[in-house]
Design a protein around this motif. Structure first.
Motif, PDB file in Angstrom:
ATOM      1  N   PRO A 146      13.595  -9.891 -19.227  1.00  0.00           N
ATOM      2  CA  PRO A 146      13.921 -10.827 -18.140  1.00  0.00           C
ATOM      3  C   PRO A 146      14.124 -10.146 -16.794  1.00  0.00           C
ATOM      4  O   PRO A 146      13.862 -10.750 -15.749  1.00  0.00           O
ATOM      5  N   GLU A 147      14.576  -8.888 -16.801  1.00  0.00           N
ATOM      6  CA  GLU A 147      14.777  -8.190 -15.531  1.00  0.00           C
ATOM      7  C   GLU A 147      13.441  -7.884 -14.855  1.00  0.00           C
ATOM      8  O   GLU A 147      13.341  -7.879 -13.625  1.00  0.00           O
ATOM      9  N   VAL A 148      12.409  -7.640 -15.652  1.00  0.00           N
ATOM     10  CA  VAL A 148      11.060  -7.467 -15.115  1.00  0.00           C
ATOM     11  C   VAL A 148      10.534  -8.804 -14.610  1.00  0.00           C
ATOM     12  O   VAL A 148      10.006  -8.914 -13.500  1.00  0.00           O
ATOM     13  N   TRP A 149      10.702  -9.831 -15.431  1.00  0.00           N
ATOM     14  CA  TRP A 149      10.168 -11.142 -15.084  1.00  0.00           C
ATOM     15  C   TRP A 149      10.773 -11.679 -13.788  1.00  0.00           C
ATOM     16  O   TRP A 149      10.081 -12.314 -12.983  1.00  0.00           O
ATOM     17  N   ALA A 150      12.027 -11.413 -13.575  1.00  0.00           N
ATOM     18  CA  ALA A 150      12.705 -11.935 -12.391  1.00  0.00           C
ATOM     19  C   ALA A 150      12.093 -11.399 -11.101  1.00  0.00           C
ATOM     20  O   ALA A 150      12.189 -12.031 -10.050  1.00  0.00           O
ATOM     21  N   ARG A 151      11.455 -10.246 -11.160  1.00  0.00           N
ATOM     22  CA  ARG A 151      10.876  -9.617  -9.967  1.00  0.00           C
ATOM     23  C   ARG A 151       9.364  -9.834  -9.861  1.00  0.00           C
ATOM     24  O   ARG A 151       8.744  -9.431  -8.883  1.00  0.00           O
ATOM     25  N   ALA A 152       8.750 -10.425 -10.895  1.00  0.00           N
ATOM     26  CA  ALA A 152       7.293 -10.554 -10.926  1.00  0.00           C
ATOM     27  C   ALA A 152       6.810 -11.667 -10.000  1.00  0.00           C
ATOM     28  O   ALA A 152       7.337 -12.775 -10.034  1.00  0.00           O
ATOM     29  N   VAL A 153       5.816 -11.366  -9.184  1.00  0.00           N
ATOM     30  CA  VAL A 153       5.218 -12.379  -8.311  1.00  0.00           C
ATOM     31  C   VAL A 153       3.712 -12.526  -8.521  1.00  0.00           C
ATOM     32  O   VAL A 153       3.113 -13.492  -8.047  1.00  0.00           O
ATOM     33  N   ARG A 154       3.087 -11.575  -9.212  1.00  0.00           N
ATOM     34  CA  ARG A 154       1.656 -11.663  -9.495  1.00  0.00           C
ATOM     35  C   ARG A 154       1.364 -11.040 -10.857  1.00  0.00           C
ATOM     36  O   ARG A 154       2.067 -10.127 -11.288  1.00  0.00           O
ATOM     37  N   PHE A 155       0.308 -11.540 -11.510  1.00  0.00           N
ATOM     38  CA  PHE A 155      -0.208 -10.839 -12.678  1.00  0.00           C
ATOM     39  C   PHE A 155      -1.709 -10.644 -12.503  1.00  0.00           C
ATOM     40  O   PHE A 155      -2.417 -11.531 -12.029  1.00  0.00           O
ATOM     41  N   THR A 156      -2.155  -9.462 -12.860  1.00  0.00           N
ATOM     42  CA  THR A 156      -3.570  -9.127 -12.739  1.00  0.00           C
ATOM     43  C   THR A 156      -4.030  -8.412 -14.000  1.00  0.00           C
ATOM     44  O   THR A 156      -3.237  -8.053 -14.867  1.00  0.00           O
ATOM     45  N   MET A 157      -5.328  -8.233 -14.078  1.00  0.00           N
ATOM     46  CA  MET A 157      -5.967  -7.437 -15.117  1.00  0.00           C
ATOM     47  C   MET A 157      -6.641  -6.257 -14.418  1.00  0.00           C
ATOM     48  O   MET A 157      -6.661  -6.207 -13.186  1.00  0.00           O
ATOM     49  N   PRO A 158      -7.180  -5.285 -15.151  1.00  0.00           N
ATOM     50  CA  PRO A 158      -7.746  -4.114 -14.469  1.00  0.00           C
ATOM     51  C   PRO A 158      -8.738  -4.450 -13.355  1.00  0.00           C
ATOM     52  O   PRO A 158      -8.640  -3.912 -12.249  1.00  0.00           O
ATOM     53  N   ALA A 159      -9.704  -5.334 -13.622  1.00  0.00           N
ATOM     54  CA  ALA A 159     -10.690  -5.660 -12.585  1.00  0.00           C
ATOM     55  C   ALA A 159     -10.041  -6.361 -11.406  1.00  0.00           C
ATOM     56  O   ALA A 159     -10.292  -6.013 -10.244  1.00  0.00           O
ATOM     57  N   SER A 160      -9.194  -7.360 -11.684  1.00  0.00           N
ATOM     58  CA  SER A 160      -8.605  -8.108 -10.576  1.00  0.00           C
ATOM     59  C   SER A 160      -7.584  -7.277  -9.805  1.00  0.00           C
ATOM     60  O   SER A 160      -7.355  -7.514  -8.613  1.00  0.00           O
ATOM     61  N   ARG A 161      -6.984  -6.289 -10.458  1.00  0.00           N
ATOM     62  CA  ARG A 161      -6.073  -5.389  -9.745  1.00  0.00           C
ATOM     63  C   ARG A 161      -6.845  -4.549  -8.726  1.00  0.00           C
ATOM     64  O   ARG A 161      -6.419  -4.392  -7.573  1.00  0.00           O
ATOM     65  N   VAL A 162      -7.999  -4.008  -9.141  1.00  0.00           N
ATOM     66  CA  VAL A 162      -8.818  -3.236  -8.205  1.00  0.00           C
ATOM     67  C   VAL A 162      -9.325  -4.132  -7.083  1.00  0.00           C
ATOM     68  O   VAL A 162      -9.328  -3.728  -5.909  1.00  0.00           O
ATOM     69  N   VAL A 163      -9.728  -5.356  -7.412  1.00  0.00           N
ATOM     70  CA  VAL A 163     -10.167  -6.304  -6.380  1.00  0.00           C
ATOM     71  C   VAL A 163      -9.037  -6.546  -5.387  1.00  0.00           C
ATOM     72  O   VAL A 163      -9.258  -6.588  -4.162  1.00  0.00           O
ATOM     73  N   GLU A 164      -7.824  -6.720  -5.886  1.00  0.00           N
ATOM     74  CA  GLU A 164      -6.678  -6.960  -5.004  1.00  0.00           C
ATOM     75  C   GLU A 164      -6.457  -5.779  -4.060  1.00  0.00           C
ATOM     76  O   GLU A 164      -6.224  -5.966  -2.855  1.00  0.00           O
ATOM     77  N   LEU A 165      -6.544  -4.571  -4.590  1.00  0.00           N
ATOM     78  CA  LEU A 165      -6.325  -3.399  -3.747  1.00  0.00           C
ATOM     79  C   LEU A 165      -7.475  -3.157  -2.778  1.00  0.00           C
ATOM     80  O   LEU A 165      -7.276  -2.583  -1.700  1.00  0.00           O
TER      81      LEU A 165
END
Length: 489
Positions: A146-165
């Motif tokens: 829950p401490e991780v979840w409380a700070r999460a604002v996005r979820f990505t996968m390897p391809a979409s993470r590179v696209v985001e960056l």
């Protein structure tokens, strides 16, 4: 020289290439990496590896081909995975990998009941819940961290993470989304808001695009990090197996694509979304190209394990396996070294080698490994056919095609003709094609025409028949014992 860049982040390596607009590969580079296995059933990866290797490999490619005028970028990667990031774009924990990570096994029945049962989930999502489902993995993090979840604002996968960056855009391709079961509707091609809120409360879902759509353009910051030109378009990308399928033109109903890699993946295009028990229904890379897919938890990973175990050379061991002959001199293997995904969906399955004697050699064991994966392909095909999905031929790609022994065994065990294309580089080549399609009129049939056809040998097919039936029986006969062993591991 006009060129496109294709990237693929795999389970054991990242590969990148530059290709001309006629499909000619100009340069290829790669980096090996490892996944983390912090405990039995947990498989994770440090997401920093994805961007670090992309930037490193891009600089290497540009140095190898300084004359290349890169005009678009395409990306793919393993999936479905879950990476959660905070408001500053920083990863909050290691990425949870696809179905080889089985942490959600104890949660699936509860979630299925909570959402109205398996039939209700299949009606909207095409697939039931399994350890492959990224939606269940999001629910696991929300409940257990829950401490991780409380700070999460996005979820990505390897391809979409590179696209985001690369672009700053928060997007996910429809195919990857269709493997976030039970969060995505495969018939309407949209997120299911009420199930997203129930399993992933408060987490904004990414904007949906098709794999070949433009997600954005390379930003000044990304250009500085990679050496790529500012403003060139970037595809939305997709999961590696589908990019590899694109590379061989797999969008033909009845033709099964086989990805010969660390794990083996199978994709069969269908005229419409078709739920198949034990398999995964997905929407594909382009509108109107749904498919049913399956995947083994290990395949090439077992051969690599064996090679390292006996300190052998790949080419030598492959020849030894060839000489072992059909049936591996009486050896039979279950290839469930990390549980199994389709069609048995058993995270507690384990590898079994039956029939060992002191006379057996490493070549026999290697041969038994290849035959076991071929039996697993046939098992998946039989499940598909029982559900009315036509499978009449195969097309292969990936590193396992080298040497031709493995695909030959698969064709003989299944009794199906198999086409091997001219270029078997894999997902990075498919990603490059999708990038080229952003800015030019290209045809994968011209990029990558067939090179070889492997015809099944009827005599070999008949000789494998008893082994296949023993393979199916061996799992049932050893399951109870193996499950007890898994509980103690």
């Amino acid at each position: 020289m006009r060129a496109v860049l294709g990237l693929d982040i795999g389970t054991s390596s990242t590969k990148a290439l530059l290709a001309r607009f006629d499909g000619t590969v100009i340069a290829e580079v790669g980096r090996r990496h490892d996944v983390d296995r912090p405990a039995q059933g947990l498989v994770e990866m440090d997401a920093a590896v994805w961007w670090d290797e992309f930037t490193t490999l891009t600089h290497e490619l540009l140095a190898l081909a300084p004359e290349a005028d890169v005009q678009a970028v395409g990306v793919s990667g393993i999936g479905p995975c879950v990476l959660l990031t905070d408001a500053f774009g920083e990863p909050l924990r290691p990425a949870v990998l696809y179905g080889v990570d089985t942490r959600t096994a104890d949660l699936l029945d509860e979630l299925t009941a909570e959402l109205g049962g398996e039939d209700a989930i299949r009606a909207r999502c095409g697939s039931g819940l399994s350890t492959q489902a990224a939606g269940a993995k999001l629910a696991w993090v929300a409940r257990h961290e829950p401490e991780v979840w409380a700070r999460a604002v996005r979820f990505t996968m390897p391809a979409s993470r590179v696209v985001e960056l690369l672009t700053g855009e928060y997007v996910l391709d429809h195919h990857s989304a269709s493997q976030t079961t039970p969060l995505y509707d495969v018939r309407e091609n949209v997120w299911i808001p009420e199930w997203c809120e129930r399993l992933a409360p408060g987490l904004p879902m990414p904007r949906l695009l098709w794999s070949g759509d433009q997600a954005g353009v390379v930003t000044r910051e990304a250009a500085a990090a990679t050496g790529l030109p500012v403003g060139i378009p970037v595809t939305a990308g997709t999961i590696d197996a589908w990019a590899e399928g694109v590379s061989v033109g797999e969008s033909v109903p009845g033709r099964m694509f086989l990805q010969y890699g660390t794990t083996m993946f199978m994709i069969v295009p269908t005229p419409e979304p078709t739920p198949v028990p034990g398999m995964w229904t997905t929407v594909g890379t382009h509108p109107g190209q749904p498919s049913v897919s399956g995947g083994m938890a290990t395949s090439g990973a077992i051969t690599d394990w064996l090679r390292r175990l006996v300190d052998g050379e790949w080419a030598t061991m492959l020849e030894e396996a060839r000489c072992a002959g059909i049936g591996a001199n009486g050896l039979l293997m279950l290839p469930y070294f990390a549980g199994e995904r389709t069609p048995i969906a058993d995270p507690d399955a384990r590898g079994v080698i039956a029939g060992l004697t002191v006379r057996h050699t490493r070549g026999d064991v290697y041969r038994a490994t290849l035959e076991a994966t071929a039996y697993a392909v046939r098992h998946n095909i039989e499940v598909l056919r029982a559900a009315g999905v036509e499978v009449r031929e195969l097309v292969g790609a990936g590193g396992g095609l080298l040497g031709r022994l493995w695909p030959t065994i698969v064709s003989d065990v299944t009794g199906l003709r198999q086409t091997v294309p001219s270029v078997t580089v894999g997902a990075s080549y498919g990603s490059a094609f999708l990038a080229a399609a952003l800015v030019a009129d290209v045809d994968i049939r011209q990029w990558n025409p067939p090179a070889t056809v492997i015809e099944p040998d009827p005599v070999a097919t008949a000789a494998y028949e008893p082994g296949y039936h023993d393979y199916r029986e061996l799992y049932e006969a050893t399951k109870a014992v193996v499950h007890r062993l898994a509980a103690r591991s």
